[in-house]
Design a protein around this motif. Structure first.
Motif, PDB file in Angstrom:
ATOM      1  N   VAL A 177     -12.195  56.121  -4.720  1.00 45.98           N
ATOM      2  CA  VAL A 177     -13.438  55.238  -4.837  1.00 45.98           C
ATOM      3  C   VAL A 177     -13.224  54.074  -5.093  1.00 45.98           C
ATOM      4  CG1 VAL A 177     -15.832  55.478  -4.941  1.00 45.98           C
ATOM      5  CG2 VAL A 177     -14.810  57.043  -5.108  1.00 45.98           C
ATOM      6  N   ALA A 178     -12.802  53.895  -5.915  1.00 47.41           N
ATOM      7  CA  ALA A 178     -12.967  52.066  -6.818  1.00 47.41           C
ATOM      8  C   ALA A 178     -12.324  51.323  -5.215  1.00 47.41           C
ATOM      9  CB  ALA A 178     -12.384  52.185  -7.851  1.00 47.41           C
ATOM     10  N   ALA A 179     -10.700  51.632  -4.503  1.00 48.41           N
ATOM     11  CA  ALA A 179     -10.314  50.775  -3.717  1.00 48.41           C
ATOM     12  C   ALA A 179     -11.542  50.534  -2.851  1.00 48.41           C
ATOM     13  CB  ALA A 179      -9.186  50.941  -3.489  1.00 48.41           C
ATOM     14  N   PRO A 180     -12.408  51.359  -1.979  1.00 50.21           N
ATOM     15  CA  PRO A 180     -12.907  50.690  -1.018  1.00 50.21           C
ATOM     16  C   PRO A 180     -14.117  50.021  -1.371  1.00 50.21           C
ATOM     17  CG  PRO A 180     -12.836  53.305   0.062  1.00 50.21           C
ATOM     18  CD  PRO A 180     -11.504  52.356  -1.974  1.00 50.21           C
ATOM     19  N   LEU A 181     -14.275  49.803  -2.460  1.00 47.54           N
ATOM     20  CA  LEU A 181     -15.324  49.029  -3.076  1.00 47.54           C
ATOM     21  C   LEU A 181     -15.418  48.631  -3.626  1.00 47.54           C
ATOM     22  CD1 LEU A 181     -17.292  51.877  -5.576  1.00 47.54           C
ATOM     23  CD2 LEU A 181     -18.463  50.625  -2.861  1.00 47.54           C
ATOM     24  N   ILE A 182     -14.223  47.762  -3.793  1.00 44.03           N
ATOM     25  CA  ILE A 182     -13.894  46.397  -4.399  1.00 44.03           C
ATOM     26  C   ILE A 182     -13.416  45.420  -3.012  1.00 44.03           C
ATOM     27  CG2 ILE A 182     -11.433  45.005  -4.911  1.00 44.03           C
ATOM     28  CD1 ILE A 182     -11.330  47.485  -7.189  1.00 44.03           C
ATOM     29  N   SER A 183     -12.995  46.499  -2.138  1.00 45.89           N
ATOM     30  CA  SER A 183     -12.528  45.744  -0.940  1.00 45.89           C
ATOM     31  C   SER A 183     -13.873  45.051  -0.301  1.00 45.89           C
ATOM     32  CB  SER A 183     -11.593  46.895  -0.362  1.00 45.89           C
ATOM     33  OG  SER A 183     -10.498  47.399   0.003  1.00 45.89           O
ATOM     34  N   TRP A 184     -14.895  46.339  -0.461  1.00 42.87           N
ATOM     35  CA  TRP A 184     -16.102  45.528   0.204  1.00 42.87           C
ATOM     36  C   TRP A 184     -16.488  44.470  -0.486  1.00 42.87           C
ATOM     37  CZ3 TRP A 184     -21.179  45.289  -2.098  1.00 42.87           C
ATOM     38  CH2 TRP A 184     -22.057  45.480  -1.054  1.00 42.87           C
ATOM     39  N   ALA A 185     -16.094  44.438  -1.944  1.00 45.00           N
ATOM     40  CA  ALA A 185     -17.462  43.296  -2.337  1.00 45.00           C
ATOM     41  C   ALA A 185     -16.303  42.296  -2.561  1.00 45.00           C
ATOM     42  CB  ALA A 185     -17.183  43.497  -4.061  1.00 45.00           C
ATOM     43  N   ILE A 186     -15.338  41.966  -2.254  1.00 41.86           N
ATOM     44  CA  ILE A 186     -14.145  40.832  -1.458  1.00 41.86           C
ATOM     45  C   ILE A 186     -14.588  40.708  -0.345  1.00 41.86           C
ATOM     46  CG2 ILE A 186     -11.931  40.201  -1.261  1.00 41.86           C
ATOM     47  CD1 ILE A 186     -10.968  41.477  -3.682  1.00 41.86           C
ATOM     48  N   ASP A 187     -14.953  41.074   1.280  1.00 40.74           N
ATOM     49  CA  ASP A 187     -15.230  40.558   1.986  1.00 40.74           C
ATOM     50  C   ASP A 187     -16.321  40.111   2.867  1.00 40.74           C
ATOM     51  OD1 ASP A 187     -15.229  41.342   4.625  1.00 40.74           O
ATOM     52  OD2 ASP A 187     -15.738  43.191   5.072  1.00 40.74           O
ATOM     53  N   THR A 188     -17.690  40.168   1.224  1.00 38.69           N
ATOM     54  CA  THR A 188     -18.491  40.486   1.540  1.00 38.69           C
ATOM     55  C   THR A 188     -18.440  38.330   0.792  1.00 38.69           C
ATOM     56  OG1 THR A 188     -19.329  42.488   1.147  1.00 38.69           O
ATOM     57  CG2 THR A 188     -21.412  41.201   0.954  1.00 38.69           C
ATOM     58  N   TRP A 189     -17.573  38.511  -0.371  1.00 38.82           N
ATOM     59  CA  TRP A 189     -18.198  37.155  -0.313  1.00 38.82           C
ATOM     60  C   TRP A 189     -16.284  36.381  -0.292  1.00 38.82           C
ATOM     61  CZ3 TRP A 189     -20.115  40.719  -3.648  1.00 38.82           C
ATOM     62  CH2 TRP A 189     -21.093  41.075  -3.494  1.00 38.82           C
ATOM     63  N   SER A 190     -16.314  36.929   0.624  1.00 36.25           N
ATOM     64  CA  SER A 190     -14.874  36.287   0.957  1.00 36.25           C
ATOM     65  C   SER A 190     -15.168  34.281   1.741  1.00 36.25           C
ATOM     66  CB  SER A 190     -14.512  37.113   1.850  1.00 36.25           C
ATOM     67  OG  SER A 190     -14.721  36.635   2.821  1.00 36.25           O
ATOM     68  N   GLU A 191     -15.745  34.519   2.211  1.00 25.74           N
ATOM     69  CA  GLU A 191     -15.749  33.267   2.344  1.00 25.74           C
ATOM     70  C   GLU A 191     -16.115  31.804   1.028  1.00 25.74           C
ATOM     71  OE1 GLU A 191     -17.972  31.574   6.447  1.00 25.74           O
ATOM     72  OE2 GLU A 191     -18.222  33.886   6.633  1.00 25.74           O
ATOM     73  N   GLN A 192     -16.614  32.687   0.732  1.00 23.33           N
ATOM     74  CA  GLN A 192     -17.402  31.333  -0.796  1.00 23.33           C
ATOM     75  C   GLN A 192     -15.724  31.785  -1.917  1.00 23.33           C
ATOM     76  OE1 GLN A 192     -18.996  34.205   0.602  1.00 23.33           O
ATOM     77  NE2 GLN A 192     -21.740  33.521   0.140  1.00 23.33           N
ATOM     78  N   LEU A 193     -15.137  32.719  -1.898  1.00 27.53           N
ATOM     79  CA  LEU A 193     -14.143  33.125  -3.577  1.00 27.53           C
ATOM     80  C   LEU A 193     -12.918  32.223  -1.916  1.00 27.53           C
ATOM     81  CD1 LEU A 193     -14.728  36.623  -4.204  1.00 27.53           C
ATOM     82  CD2 LEU A 193     -15.608  34.169  -5.245  1.00 27.53           C
ATOM     83  N   LEU A 194     -12.750  32.432  -0.814  1.00 27.25           N
ATOM     84  CA  LEU A 194     -11.368  32.004  -0.398  1.00 27.25           C
ATOM     85  C   LEU A 194     -11.064  31.381   0.502  1.00 27.25           C
ATOM     86  CD1 LEU A 194     -10.123  36.260  -0.011  1.00 27.25           C
ATOM     87  CD2 LEU A 194      -9.264  34.644  -1.534  1.00 27.25           C
ATOM     88  N   PHE A 195     -12.277  30.141   0.477  1.00 24.13           N
ATOM     89  CA  PHE A 195     -11.918  28.740   0.699  1.00 24.13           C
ATOM     90  C   PHE A 195     -12.559  28.765   2.327  1.00 24.13           C
ATOM     91  CE2 PHE A 195      -9.093  28.550  -2.648  1.00 24.13           C
ATOM     92  CZ  PHE A 195      -9.901  28.026  -2.789  1.00 24.13           C
TER      93      PHE A 195
END
Length: 489
Positions: A434-452
């Protein structure tokens, strides 16, 4: 199109399916339903899998999506091709060696009962959503072509669609589906070929001239190299490879058909021939997409807001009656070829993984299997109706976006099991899944801010699987017990 013509076409089509069902379900039992008694000819499975893999999503969404992302989808397909080879060379031999009915039985032997149930649960979730997406497409077309003319609401259309699947699969299961898939693939490919031929005749082009016009068109661009783009080649290629591994090799639906072959050699032969045919079929769909946009421009037809509606709009309103009939048969076959096997595989996974059918000898098994079959039919009905309410984007994008999250834990579980020798705290596995998809979703949502500025595409699946793998590594306990027993470690 005249709604009575639609009724006649669909009615005749399902009479054919029911006839095949009656012929293949003679003397059927649970083994027939789950494994087709492992007697399916490999070439029949290979041909039928084309329709099951393409589905209504490819039939409608891929040609329409050409106007938005050109031929970039072909980058994904090249990854698919490599993924099929991985499935044939790595996973099929393991499944046959273990003599599995449900492929998630591997997880029980490798990790324990919690991993087994977790793997099967994520398949049930993923396949239910995927089958609902696909059936949503065909129900929408039938609604426009027939049911709207009589004021029949969408939910009735959905109910009838699922009932028709249940009628021809409830006895023969996977054995019936192996053969009905052959008929459905034939109708699907025939519809595309006839549509392309109609457009070529409309423009007065030969096949060679059409090829030149397609390759010269701006929408035929395949490769994209910008690293920030969701259509970047490497993102698409590796995502296509991993999506195939999980949505075919780690998916009970697709593997259940392969496991009906007589032996692993025939199953591998089936997979290799099918993979080549799949690439050819998708190429036809992409070429059709360019031709549809050309045809719409030449006839002055406005492009619909939802690109999924382009092919249905042109085939059923702007082309000949014969093309409209061919399209209707094609989309019906495309949707039902994946939805019927999904219903059978959902029933199989629940019966084998949760009701432990393989370990039971009581007389209630057959009755329970039929009840489970009905239960999943009802679940599909409600999910499709819900999707009708909330969906507002291209179905092909939505489908793989969902799969990227729900199949990720399966990818991590199987990869960790096959490529490491560690044991894992079995009770922690559901939490990690359950944790892996939730973390993936969070990273995907804010990827442009976090990953240049980086934006994830389908490769979110790889990140999801990697996070699951990392979690399993952090909860490792010791070297795999069976390895210790063999090597004396």
């Amino acid at each position: 199109m005249n709604p009575f013509i639609v009724l006649a076409v669909i009615g005749g089509y399902f009479l054919l399916l029911i006839l095949i069902s009656r012929l293949t379900a003679k003397g059927a039992n649970s083994d027939t339903f789950f494994t087709a008694n492992r007697k399916s000819p490999w070439y029949v499975v290979a041909f039928g899998m084309i329709g099951a893999t393409l589905s209504g999503v490819t039939f409608i969404s891929v040609p329409g999506e050409v106007g938005s992302s050109a031929f970039s989808y072909f980058q994904f397909v090249l990854g698919n091709l490599v993924g099929y080879w991985v499935v044939a060379g790595v996973l099929l031999p393991m499944y046959y060696k273990m003599n599995l009915v449900s492929i998630y039985g591997y997880l029980e032997e490798r990790f324990g009962p919690a991993a087994y149930k977790t793997g099967s649960f994520f398949f049930l979730l993923s396949r239910t959503i995927g089958a609902a997406f696909r059936l949503y497409l065909v129900a929408g077309v039938l609604q426009l072509a027939f049911f709207d003319a009589f004021g029949i609401p969408f939910w009735v259309t959905v109910m009838i669609s699922i009932l028709l699947i249940w009628v021809y699969t409830y006895r023969g299961g996977i054995k019936t589906i192996v053969w009905t898939d052959t008929l459905q693939t034939t109708f699907l490919i025939l519809a595309v070929v006839l549509t392309i031929n109609y457009i070529l005749n409309h423009f007065g082009w030969s096949v060679g001239e059409a090829f030149r016009h397609i390759t010269d068109h701006a929408d035929s661009k395949i490769f994209h190299w910008g690293w920030k783009s969701g259509n970047n080649f490497f993102k698409q290629f590796f995502a296509g490879m991993f999506v195939t591994v999980v949505m075919v090799g780690l998916d009970q639906d697709m593997m259940q058909k392969n496991l009906t072959c007589r032996n692993v050699g025939e199953a591998q032969k089936n997979m290799l021939w099918f993979s080549a045919s799949f690439v050819v079929a998708v190429t036809l769909f992409l070429g059709l997409g360019v031709l549809l946009y050309m045809f719409a421009a030449q006839t002055g037809t406005p492009i619909p807001e939802r690109t999924d509606d382009l092919y249905p709009l042109l085939a059923m309103n702007k082309m000949s009656l014969s093309i409209g009939i061919a399209f209707l048969l094609g989309i019906t076959a495309a949707a039902y070829s994946s939805a019927d096997s999904a219903l059978a595989s959902l029933t199989t996974a629940f019966c084998v993984d949760f009701l432990k059918f393989q370990k039971r000898t009581d007389d209630k098994k057959e009755k329970q299997r039929k009840m489970v079959h009905v239960g999943f039919s009802v679940i599909l009905f409600f999910v499709i109706v819900l999707f009708r309410v909330i969906n507002d984007e291209s179905v092909v994008v939505a489908l793989f976006k969902v799969a990227g999250y729900t199949y990720g834990p399966l990818l991590g579980l199987f990869a960790f099991g096959m490529f490491t020798k560690y044991e894992v705290n079995d009770r922690a596995i559901p939490i990690l899944a359950v944790a892996a998809p939730l973390i993936s979703w969070a990273i995907d949502t804010w990827s442009e801010q976090l990953l240049f500025g980086y934006r994830f595409g389908f490769e979110i699946l790889i990140l999801n699987g990697a996070l699951m793998f990392l979690g399993l590594f952090l909860f490792r306990k010791k070297i795999f017990r069976k390895l210790k027993n063999v090597k004396g470690v």
